[in-house]
Design a protein around this motif. Structure first.
Motif, PDB file in Angstrom:
ATOM      1  N   MET A  14      28.170  70.940  19.860  1.00  0.00           N
ATOM      2  CA  MET A  14      29.095  69.822  19.814  1.00  0.00           C
ATOM      3  C   MET A  14      28.739  68.831  20.923  1.00  0.00           C
ATOM      4  SD  MET A  14      33.179  69.977  20.259  1.00  0.00           S
ATOM      5  CE  MET A  14      34.114  68.823  19.340  1.00  0.00           C
ATOM      6  N   ASN A  15      28.713  67.564  20.599  1.00  0.00           N
ATOM      7  CA  ASN A  15      28.420  66.523  21.574  1.00  0.00           C
ATOM      8  C   ASN A  15      29.642  66.217  22.422  1.00  0.00           C
ATOM      9  OD1 ASN A  15      25.964  66.402  20.351  1.00  0.00           O
ATOM     10  ND2 ASN A  15      26.293  64.445  19.364  1.00  0.00           N
ATOM     11  N   GLU A  16      29.379  65.854  23.665  1.00  0.00           N
ATOM     12  CA  GLU A  16      30.453  65.494  24.590  1.00  0.00           C
ATOM     13  C   GLU A  16      30.047  64.264  25.385  1.00  0.00           C
ATOM     14  OE1 GLU A  16      31.344  68.759  27.126  1.00  0.00           O
ATOM     15  OE2 GLU A  16      31.900  70.081  25.483  1.00  0.00           O
ATOM     16  N   PHE A  17      31.044  63.644  26.021  1.00  0.00           N
ATOM     17  CA  PHE A  17      30.770  62.550  26.938  1.00  0.00           C
ATOM     18  C   PHE A  17      30.597  63.109  28.341  1.00  0.00           C
ATOM     19  CE2 PHE A  17      33.017  59.891  23.737  1.00  0.00           C
ATOM     20  CZ  PHE A  17      32.024  58.946  23.564  1.00  0.00           C
ATOM     21  N   SER A  18      29.667  62.539  29.071  1.00  0.00           N
ATOM     22  CA  SER A  18      29.458  62.904  30.467  1.00  0.00           C
ATOM     23  C   SER A  18      29.476  61.616  31.296  1.00  0.00           C
ATOM     24  CB  SER A  18      28.118  63.622  30.624  1.00  0.00           C
ATOM     25  OG  SER A  18      27.888  63.974  31.961  1.00  0.00           O
ATOM     26  N   PHE A  19      30.267  61.609  32.358  1.00  0.00           N
ATOM     27  CA  PHE A  19      30.425  60.426  33.215  1.00  0.00           C
ATOM     28  C   PHE A  19      29.078  59.973  33.759  1.00  0.00           C
ATOM     29  CE2 PHE A  19      30.998  58.586  37.453  1.00  0.00           C
ATOM     30  CZ  PHE A  19      31.843  57.535  37.167  1.00  0.00           C
ATOM     31  N   LEU A  20      28.819  58.677  33.687  1.00  0.00           N
ATOM     32  CA  LEU A  20      27.584  58.109  34.213  1.00  0.00           C
ATOM     33  C   LEU A  20      27.867  57.211  35.419  1.00  0.00           C
ATOM     34  CD1 LEU A  20      24.555  58.123  33.600  1.00  0.00           C
ATOM     35  CD2 LEU A  20      24.924  56.162  32.122  1.00  0.00           C
ATOM     36  N   SER A  21      28.770  56.225  35.259  1.00  0.00           N
ATOM     37  CA  SER A  21      29.113  55.322  36.363  1.00  0.00           C
ATOM     38  C   SER A  21      30.388  54.564  36.030  1.00  0.00           C
ATOM     39  CB  SER A  21      27.976  54.328  36.633  1.00  0.00           C
ATOM     40  OG  SER A  21      27.826  53.452  35.531  1.00  0.00           O
ATOM     41  N   ALA A  22      30.973  53.945  37.062  1.00  0.00           N
ATOM     42  CA  ALA A  22      32.173  53.129  36.861  1.00  0.00           C
ATOM     43  C   ALA A  22      32.173  51.976  37.859  1.00  0.00           C
ATOM     44  CB  ALA A  22      33.435  53.966  37.031  1.00  0.00           C
ATOM     45  N   THR A  23      32.728  50.851  37.422  1.00  0.00           N
ATOM     46  CA  THR A  23      32.863  49.675  38.279  1.00  0.00           C
ATOM     47  C   THR A  23      34.288  49.147  38.190  1.00  0.00           C
ATOM     48  OG1 THR A  23      32.206  48.138  36.533  1.00  0.00           O
ATOM     49  CG2 THR A  23      30.444  48.980  37.948  1.00  0.00           C
ATOM     50  N   MET A  24      34.662  48.373  39.187  1.00  0.00           N
ATOM     51  CA  MET A  24      35.947  47.698  39.203  1.00  0.00           C
ATOM     52  C   MET A  24      35.674  46.207  39.372  1.00  0.00           C
ATOM     53  SD  MET A  24      39.042  47.902  42.010  1.00  0.00           S
ATOM     54  CE  MET A  24      38.004  47.358  43.363  1.00  0.00           C
ATOM     55  N   THR A  25      36.234  45.404  38.486  1.00  0.00           N
ATOM     56  CA  THR A  25      36.119  43.953  38.600  1.00  0.00           C
ATOM     57  C   THR A  25      37.490  43.393  38.931  1.00  0.00           C
ATOM     58  OG1 THR A  25      34.328  43.945  36.984  1.00  0.00           O
ATOM     59  CG2 THR A  25      35.394  41.829  37.447  1.00  0.00           C
ATOM     60  N   VAL A  26      37.546  42.587  39.982  1.00  0.00           N
ATOM     61  CA  VAL A  26      38.792  41.977  40.435  1.00  0.00           C
ATOM     62  C   VAL A  26      38.734  40.485  40.099  1.00  0.00           C
ATOM     63  CG1 VAL A  26      40.269  41.525  42.422  1.00  0.00           C
ATOM     64  CG2 VAL A  26      38.940  43.642  42.320  1.00  0.00           C
ATOM     65  N   PHE A  27      39.757  40.002  39.404  1.00  0.00           N
ATOM     66  CA  PHE A  27      39.849  38.592  39.028  1.00  0.00           C
ATOM     67  C   PHE A  27      40.906  37.903  39.883  1.00  0.00           C
ATOM     68  CE2 PHE A  27      38.202  40.792  35.366  1.00  0.00           C
ATOM     69  CZ  PHE A  27      37.192  39.958  34.931  1.00  0.00           C
ATOM     70  N   TYR A  28      40.571  36.694  40.344  1.00  0.00           N
ATOM     71  CA  TYR A  28      41.493  35.934  41.180  1.00  0.00           C
ATOM     72  C   TYR A  28      41.321  34.448  40.917  1.00  0.00           C
ATOM     73  CZ  TYR A  28      37.212  35.979  43.974  1.00  0.00           C
ATOM     74  OH  TYR A  28      35.912  35.872  44.384  1.00  0.00           O
ATOM     75  N   GLN A  29      42.374  33.696  41.195  1.00  0.00           N
ATOM     76  CA  GLN A  29      42.379  32.249  40.966  1.00  0.00           C
ATOM     77  C   GLN A  29      42.094  31.537  42.274  1.00  0.00           C
ATOM     78  OE1 GLN A  29      45.870  30.704  39.048  1.00  0.00           O
ATOM     79  NE2 GLN A  29      45.412  28.612  39.695  1.00  0.00           N
ATOM     80  N   THR A  30      41.070  30.661  42.244  1.00  0.00           N
ATOM     81  CA  THR A  30      40.683  29.956  43.469  1.00  0.00           C
ATOM     82  C   THR A  30      41.218  28.535  43.543  1.00  0.00           C
ATOM     83  OG1 THR A  30      38.600  29.213  42.481  1.00  0.00           O
ATOM     84  CG2 THR A  30      38.575  31.310  43.675  1.00  0.00           C
ATOM     85  N   ALA A  75      34.428  56.503  41.784  1.00  0.00           N
ATOM     86  CA  ALA A  75      34.454  57.917  41.432  1.00  0.00           C
ATOM     87  C   ALA A  75      34.961  58.071  40.003  1.00  0.00           C
ATOM     88  CB  ALA A  75      35.343  58.688  42.395  1.00  0.00           C
ATOM     89  N   ASP A  76      34.581  59.158  39.368  1.00  0.00           N
ATOM     90  CA  ASP A  76      34.996  59.359  37.982  1.00  0.00           C
ATOM     91  C   ASP A  76      36.475  59.688  37.843  1.00  0.00           C
ATOM     92  OD1 ASP A  76      34.646  61.842  39.160  1.00  0.00           O
ATOM     93  OD2 ASP A  76      33.986  62.800  37.318  1.00  0.00           O
ATOM     94  N   ASN A  77      37.124  60.102  38.922  1.00  0.00           N
ATOM     95  CA  ASN A  77      38.533  60.495  38.845  1.00  0.00           C
ATOM     96  C   ASN A  77      39.479  59.479  39.483  1.00  0.00           C
ATOM     97  OD1 ASN A  77      37.740  60.899  41.464  1.00  0.00           O
ATOM     98  ND2 ASN A  77      38.676  62.901  41.688  1.00  0.00           N
ATOM     99  N   VAL A  78      39.039  58.245  39.712  1.00  0.00           N
ATOM    100  CA  VAL A  78      39.893  57.222  40.316  1.00  0.00           C
ATOM    101  C   VAL A  78      41.032  56.876  39.351  1.00  0.00           C
ATOM    102  CG1 VAL A  78      38.539  55.246  39.495  1.00  0.00           C
ATOM    103  CG2 VAL A  78      39.879  55.025  41.567  1.00  0.00           C
ATOM    104  N   THR A  79      42.214  56.685  39.905  1.00  0.00           N
ATOM    105  CA  THR A  79      43.386  56.397  39.076  1.00  0.00           C
ATOM    106  C   THR A  79      43.645  54.892  38.996  1.00  0.00           C
ATOM    107  OG1 THR A  79      44.964  56.471  40.907  1.00  0.00           O
ATOM    108  CG2 THR A  79      44.449  58.569  39.792  1.00  0.00           C
ATOM    109  N   ALA A  80      44.443  54.505  38.027  1.00  0.00           N
ATOM    110  CA  ALA A  80      44.816  53.097  37.869  1.00  0.00           C
ATOM    111  C   ALA A  80      45.592  52.608  39.088  1.00  0.00           C
ATOM    112  CB  ALA A  80      45.635  52.912  36.605  1.00  0.00           C
ATOM    113  N   THR A  81      46.439  53.450  39.642  1.00  0.00           N
ATOM    114  CA  THR A  81      47.212  53.089  40.830  1.00  0.00           C
ATOM    115  C   THR A  81      46.288  52.825  42.019  1.00  0.00           C
ATOM    116  OG1 THR A  81      49.057  54.425  40.050  1.00  0.00           O
ATOM    117  CG2 THR A  81      49.050  53.854  42.388  1.00  0.00           C
ATOM    118  N   GLN A  82      45.267  53.637  42.182  1.00  0.00           N
ATOM    119  CA  GLN A  82      44.316  53.438  43.276  1.00  0.00           C
ATOM    120  C   GLN A  82      43.534  52.144  43.100  1.00  0.00           C
ATOM    121  OE1 GLN A  82      42.313  57.195  42.714  1.00  0.00           O
ATOM    122  NE2 GLN A  82      43.230  58.060  44.571  1.00  0.00           N
TER     123      GLN A  82
END
Length: 72
Positions: free
Chosen positions: A1-17, A36-43
């Motif tokens: 059975m195929n599974e997903f394996s974490f590769l990478s993650a980024t966070m993009t922050v948008f702001y008005q200048t 990190a692969d376990n970062v939460t939305a709150t963090q």
């Protein structure tokens, strides 16, 4: 059975200048890699707002992008 394996993650922050000559908002972004692969939305939200508070700009939103690889 195929599974997903974490590769990478980024966070993009948008702001008005500011506003352009047509009074439309000017939106900028900054992308941060190596989340990190376990970062939460709150963090992510807390870090994004803290980063924007270091500037004079208005925070809009943050987006997490995660890449996963299909394994056999």
């Amino acid at each position: 059975m195929n599974e997903f394996s974490f590769l990478s993650a980024t966070m993009t922050v948008f702001y008005q200048t500011g506003f352009d000559e047509f009074n439309e908002p000017i939106i900028k972004s900054a992308t941060y890699r190596n989340l990190a692969d376990n970062v939460t939305a709150t963090q992510i939200e807390a870090v994004a707002q803290a980063l924007v508070r270091l500037t004079d700009y208005n925070y809009i939103e943050s987006v997490k992008t995660q890449k996963e690889i299909v394994t056999k």
